[in-house]
Design a protein around this motif. Structure first.
Motif, PDB file in Angstrom:
ATOM      1  N   THR A 169       0.835  -1.214   0.000  1.00 34.91           N
ATOM      2  CA  THR A 169       0.000   0.000   0.000  1.00 34.91           C
ATOM      3  C   THR A 169       0.864   1.256   0.000  1.00 34.91           C
ATOM      4  OG1 THR A 169      -1.806  -1.126   1.159  1.00 34.91           O
ATOM      5  CG2 THR A 169      -1.768   1.279   1.259  1.00 34.91           C
ATOM      6  N   GLN A 170       1.899   1.264   0.809  1.00 32.13           N
ATOM      7  CA  GLN A 170       2.710   2.474   0.942  1.00 32.13           C
ATOM      8  C   GLN A 170       3.776   2.607  -0.156  1.00 32.13           C
ATOM      9  OE1 GLN A 170       4.250   2.891   4.910  1.00 32.13           O
ATOM     10  NE2 GLN A 170       2.217   2.928   5.842  1.00 32.13           N
ATOM     11  N   ALA A 171       3.946   1.580  -0.957  1.00 40.35           N
ATOM     12  CA  ALA A 171       4.970   1.636  -2.013  1.00 40.35           C
ATOM     13  C   ALA A 171       4.704   2.777  -2.999  1.00 40.35           C
ATOM     14  CB  ALA A 171       5.031   0.293  -2.746  1.00 40.35           C
ATOM     15  N   LEU A 172       3.453   3.034  -3.309  1.00 34.91           N
ATOM     16  CA  LEU A 172       3.125   4.103  -4.257  1.00 34.91           C
ATOM     17  C   LEU A 172       3.625   5.453  -3.739  1.00 34.91           C
ATOM     18  CD1 LEU A 172       1.715   5.109  -6.822  1.00 34.91           C
ATOM     19  CD2 LEU A 172      -0.415   5.260  -5.482  1.00 34.91           C
ATOM     20  N   GLY A 173       3.383   5.731  -2.467  1.00 36.03           N
ATOM     21  CA  GLY A 173       3.836   6.991  -1.890  1.00 36.03           C
ATOM     22  C   GLY A 173       5.350   7.075  -1.817  1.00 36.03           C
ATOM     23  N   GLU A 174       6.003   5.943  -1.532  1.00 35.36           N
ATOM     24  CA  GLU A 174       7.462   5.929  -1.442  1.00 35.36           C
ATOM     25  C   GLU A 174       8.108   6.224  -2.795  1.00 35.36           C
ATOM     26  OE1 GLU A 174       7.614   2.562   2.152  1.00 35.36           O
ATOM     27  OE2 GLU A 174       8.121   2.034   0.074  1.00 35.36           O
TER      28      GLU A 174
END
Length: 354
Positions: A248-253
């Motif tokens: 889930t957080q990969a996009l923001g990273e």
């Protein structure tokens, strides 16, 4: 001749003014000894006294056009607050609508506060503030209004039966499309002024609205410095149970590290082709990064410490009280705007930079 002399003498005895006319003053009655001449003089004195008394109690009427706020009991009305203070209070109330999760959140950004007008309502002891508003869909200019209590300038009736703002803030709409954040001061540097784009990467329009920052960088050049910040808020939470925190957080990273490179616009353009609202696998994201021409050495170094970078960005969003994580821009450390009004806010900030 003797007879003539006698007649002449008699005529002289009957003359009082030398003209031969005789004035006879008769008493009104024998009892009071007053004659008509004295009665006339007495009446004249009474009339003069009455006029003098009338003039002593005469007060000129107040003309309404000489009183800025109207007339009350034949006296110019003096409200506790003036029209400028009423408009300023309305601007603070207007800023509160930016916190509503509905179409009303657009009101602060499309209101023409520089054309606001305030009217004092005598009968209700209230202020009516009228603020022109541009419908963002039809571009039609209409008037919105709110009624404030004259005693404390709090909201009595909002926007013609619309709901009032849920959160009350000290923020203020100071220019079309621009909210002044209470308690925040402008950045120390005059130019380039910083512009922060803050959003949840899964918020509707988040990728599209990055384009507003890219276009602003092209338009204003070295006068501004745009930074892109991504936080995980309400829009990300539903994905954790299905995709897990890492995916889930990969996009923001990836967005956070790619935004530090000149090829960021290409990365966003390519990412938009494979993003459909759900988390994307790490393999796909890495392919997009390579295909966009990013410097993968610098990119990998950034990804090694990206959690610290995102933590800083989250704290900055909290500082500006951006909790809904809908796309927003903070310009020169104190002016809040939406992507559609970013250019107006940057122009205002540059004009008023210290």
């Amino acid at each position: 001749m003797a007879d003539d002399g006698k007649r002449t003498g008699k005529r002289a005895e009957g003359t009082r003014d030398g003209s031969g006319a005789v004035f006879l003053i008769k008493p009104v009655s024998k009892r009071f000894g007053l004659d008509y001449l004295h009665i006339s003089l007495i009446i004249l004195v009474i009339v003069l006294v009455a006029l003098a008394f009338s003039f002593s109690n005469f007060k000129p009427s107040i003309l309404a056009h000489n009183c800025q706020y109207g007339v009350v009991n034949n006296t110019c009305a003096t409200p506790k607050y003036n029209s400028s203070e009423a408009i300023s209070a309305a601007e603070r109330i207007l800023a509160g609508y930016s916190t509503i999760n509905s179409s009303l959140s657009l009101l602060p950004y499309y209101s023409l506060v520089n054309q606001s007008r305030a009217y004092y309502l005598l009968n209700g002891s209230e202020w009516l503030v009228v603020i022109p508003y541009i419908n963002p869909y039809t571009k039609e200019v209409v008037n919105t209004s709110m009624i404030l209590y004259a005693s404390n300038l709090t909201l009595a009736e909002p926007f013609m039966q619309m709901i009032g703002p849920i959160l009350k803030t000290q923020n203020r709409v100071i220019s079309p499309g621009t909210i002044d954040l209470s308690g925040k001061t402008a950045c120390a540097n005059k130019t380039p002024i910083p512009v922060y784009y803050i959003t949840d990467p899964y918020a509707p329009g988040a990728l599209r609205d990055i384009g507003a920052g890219i276009n602003a960088s092209s338009r204003f050049g070295s006068s501004i410095n745009v930074s892109y910040m991504f936080i995980f808020a309400g829009y990300s939470v539903p994905f954790y149970s299905t995709y897990g925190a890492n995916t889930t957080q990969a996009l923001g990273e990836y967005l956070a590290c790619a935004s530090a490179q000149p090829r960021f616009p290409a990365f966003v353009a390519n990412l938009s082709k494979v993003y459909f609202g759900n988390p994307i696998s790490n393999t796909t994201l890495y392919s997009v990064a390579v295909g966009s021409g990013l410097d993968m050495g610098s990119f990998s170094a950034c990804m090694d410490n990206v959690s610290l970078k995102l933590d800083y960005q989250s704290k900055l969003a909290q500082y500006y009280n951006i909790t809904t994580a809908a796309p927003a821009f903070v310009t020169n450390c104190k002016y809040l705007s939406i992507p559609e009004t970013l250019n107006e806010t940057i122009s205002y900030a540059l004009k008023n930079a210290s």
